[in-house]
Design an enzyme around this catalytic site. Structure first.
Site, PDB file in Angstrom:
ATOM      1  N   GLN A   1      24.044   0.829  36.997  1.00  0.00           N
ATOM      2  CA  GLN A   1      24.646   1.486  35.472  1.00  0.00           C
ATOM      3  C   GLN A   1      24.704   2.892  35.642  1.00  0.00           C
ATOM      4  O   GLN A   1      23.991   3.697  36.310  1.00  0.00           O
ATOM      5  CB  GLN A   1      23.530   1.299  34.251  1.00  0.00           C
ATOM      6  CG  GLN A   1      23.722   1.864  33.133  1.00  0.00           C
ATOM      7  CD  GLN A   1      25.192   1.178  32.486  1.00  0.00           C
ATOM      8  OE1 GLN A   1      25.253   0.038  32.532  1.00  0.00           O
ATOM      9  NE2 GLN A   1      25.981   1.588  31.836  1.00  0.00           N
TER      10      GLN A   1
ATOM     11  N   LYS B   1      24.627  -6.126  27.889  1.00  0.00           N
ATOM     12  CA  LYS B   1      24.997  -7.008  29.206  1.00  0.00           C
ATOM     13  C   LYS B   1      23.800  -7.914  29.448  1.00  0.00           C
ATOM     14  O   LYS B   1      24.106  -9.106  29.493  1.00  0.00           O
ATOM     15  CB  LYS B   1      25.023  -6.171  30.208  1.00  0.00           C
ATOM     16  CG  LYS B   1      26.113  -5.075  30.247  1.00  0.00           C
ATOM     17  CD  LYS B   1      25.996  -4.026  31.350  1.00  0.00           C
ATOM     18  CE  LYS B   1      27.225  -3.035  31.124  1.00  0.00           C
ATOM     19  NZ  LYS B   1      27.416  -1.826  32.251  1.00  0.00           N
TER      20      LYS B   1
ATOM     21  N   ASP C   1      31.350  -4.544  39.256  1.00  0.00           N
ATOM     22  CA  ASP C   1      32.012  -3.442  38.673  1.00  0.00           C
ATOM     23  C   ASP C   1      33.285  -3.079  39.300  1.00  0.00           C
ATOM     24  O   ASP C   1      34.044  -2.761  38.676  1.00  0.00           O
ATOM     25  CB  ASP C   1      31.080  -2.314  38.601  1.00  0.00           C
ATOM     26  CG  ASP C   1      30.724  -1.883  37.409  1.00  0.00           C
ATOM     27  OD1 ASP C   1      31.009  -2.400  36.444  1.00  0.00           O
ATOM     28  OD2 ASP C   1      29.424  -1.086  37.022  1.00  0.00           O
TER      29      ASP C   1
HETATM   30  C1  BQF Z   1      32.046  -2.201  20.935  1.00  0.00           C
HETATM   31  C2  BQF Z   1      30.583   2.825  29.032  1.00  0.00           C
HETATM   32  C3  BQF Z   1      31.107   5.328  29.011  1.00  0.00           C
HETATM   33  C4  BQF Z   1      30.554   5.336  30.046  1.00  0.00           C
HETATM   34  C5  BQF Z   1      29.522   4.282  30.613  1.00  0.00           C
HETATM   35  C6  BQF Z   1      30.750  -3.030  22.665  1.00  0.00           C
HETATM   36  C7  BQF Z   1      30.269  -1.926  24.765  1.00  0.00           C
HETATM   37  C8  BQF Z   1      30.936  -0.649  24.144  1.00  0.00           C
HETATM   38  C9  BQF Z   1      31.414  -0.809  22.736  1.00  0.00           C
HETATM   39  C10 BQF Z   1      29.802  -1.552  26.072  1.00  0.00           C
HETATM   40  C11 BQF Z   1      30.628   1.665  28.443  1.00  0.00           C
HETATM   41  C12 BQF Z   1      31.208   1.267  27.254  1.00  0.00           C
HETATM   42  C13 BQF Z   1      29.567   0.396  28.952  1.00  0.00           C
HETATM   43  C14 BQF Z   1      31.555  -2.027  22.344  1.00  0.00           C
HETATM   44  C15 BQF Z   1      29.652  -0.991  28.422  1.00  0.00           C
HETATM   45  C16 BQF Z   1      31.599  -0.326  27.044  1.00  0.00           C
HETATM   46  O1  BQF Z   1      31.779  -3.205  20.176  1.00  0.00           O
HETATM   47  O2  BQF Z   1      33.144  -1.402  20.777  1.00  0.00           O
HETATM   48  C17 BQF Z   1      30.319  -2.826  24.132  1.00  0.00           C
HETATM   49  O3  BQF Z   1      28.662  -1.988  26.459  1.00  0.00           O
HETATM   50  N1  BQF Z   1      30.159  -0.849  27.230  1.00  0.00           N
HETATM   51  C18 BQF Z   1      28.891   0.792  30.108  1.00  0.00           C
HETATM   52  O4  BQF Z   1      28.097   0.116  30.647  1.00  0.00           O
HETATM   53  O5  BQF Z   1      28.805   2.197  30.510  1.00  0.00           O
HETATM   54  C19 BQF Z   1      29.479   3.119  30.200  1.00  0.00           C
HETATM   55  C20 BQF Z   1      31.373   3.973  28.576  1.00  0.00           C
END
Ligand code: BQF
Length: 285
Positions: A97, A53, A120
């Site tokens: 987060q 991020k 969010d």
């Molecule tokens: C990719 C998330 C579960 C719980 C909390 C790129 C992300 C993921 C995959 C990413 C996620 C999932 C995020 C890919 C943010 C998505 O290339 O496939 C980026 O950073 N995510 C989160 O902040 O909290 C989570 C999933």
């Protein structure tokens, strides 16, 4: 026939170029969109998401900072942190987060974020606005999925959309967005008795469960558009989705991969939401 790939990664790259131009314009007006991320503890997945991020903000010319708090912080201390960010005019977007440590009530923290800074889109006020189709902040993953469908001009109105998974973060809001666009929606969940009977009806199938390869070719209607939101870690550290990609791609007309599908779009919409929040707070176009 093999399905056409919906690359969230490529789409995200394109959108980020436009966002960078928009940020440049805002900067000329003396405004820099700023996102503050609050990270509690040292969960490795959370650490990596937060890094992604920050990097995306920097690439787009936006401001960002991360407030790192110890795992053992009290709920009260976290409340104080969010409260300060609510009052800080230099902060346009606040992202706490998730997940938070067990001793902190997640919903209590979400409820405290100023809805106008809630990039969010998890605050109940923003959920209410989504349901009643009012302007608000819409959660990033669901909106990213809609942009992926729109990028391929996939028809939504009148189509059967089946969402597997009913979380507050993905399943429920994406079902709502699809409903708002005129789809006939089915939301499957852990108590769904005959999952396959439902998924086989789907023109649009969105899967957000967290079970590797839950959805096989048997679950999918010929020609469906399949969006895989799952992120499952394999023993070798690699990432896989909820959909058996290799087999399903032979039956679907569109399919999104993992990695490189929904994930990168989630991050891009977060940037977009921060810019929107910034413009609303600063009264600029
Ligand atoms: C990719 C998330 C579960 C719980 C909390 C790129 C992300 C993921 C995959 C990413 C996620 C999932 C995020 C890919 C943010 C998505 O290339 O496939 C980026 O950073 N995510 C989160 O902040 O909290 C989570 C999933």
């Amino acid at each position: 026939m093999s399905a056409e790939l919906i690359s969230g990664k490529d789409l995200a790259t394109n959108i980020k170029k436009d966002l960078a131009v928009e940020v440049e314009e805002l900067k000329k007006q003396g405004v820099t969109p700023h996102l503050t991320v609050v990270l509690v503890g040292h969960d490795p997945a959370s650490e990596s998401y937060v890094k992604g991020k920050e990097k995306a903000c920097a690439e787009t010319g936006m401001g960002s900072n991360v407030i790192r708090l110890d795992e053992t912080i009290s709920e009260d201390e976290l409340i104080q942190t969010v409260d300060k960010l609510n009052k800080d005019d230099a902060v346009h977007g606040i992202l706490v987060q998730l997940p938070l440590p067990d001793h902190i009530d997640e919903q209590k923290i979400i409820d405290l974020i100023d809805p106008e800074k809630d990039v969010d889109g998890f605050h109940p006020v923003n959920i209410g606005r989504l349901v009643t189709e009012q302007e608000g902040m819409v959660s990033c993953t669901p909106l990213g999925i809609m942009e992926m469908l729109d990028s391929k001009n996939i028809e939504i109105q009148g189509k059967n959309a089946v969402v597997v998974g009913a979380s507050n973060i993905v399943g429920k809001p994406v079902a709502q967005l699809l409903l708002n666009r005129g789809a006939t929606i089915t939301n499957c969940h852990i108590y769904t008795e005959d999952l396959k009977a439902h998924t086989k009806m789907a023109d649009i199938l969105v899967v957000a469960v967290g079970k590797a390869h839950l959805i096989t070719a048997d679950h999918v209607k010929e020609g469906a558009a399949v969006i895989d939101v799952g992120i499952n870690r394999l023993e070798d550290g690699s990432m896989t989705g909820d959909v058996d990609f290799e087999n399903v791609k032979e039956k679907a007309s569109y399919i999104s991969p993992v990695p490189g599908g929904v994930g990168p779009m989630t991050i891009t919409i977060l940037l977009k939401n921060t810019i929107i929040a910034c413009k609303r707070q600063e009264n600029v176009e």
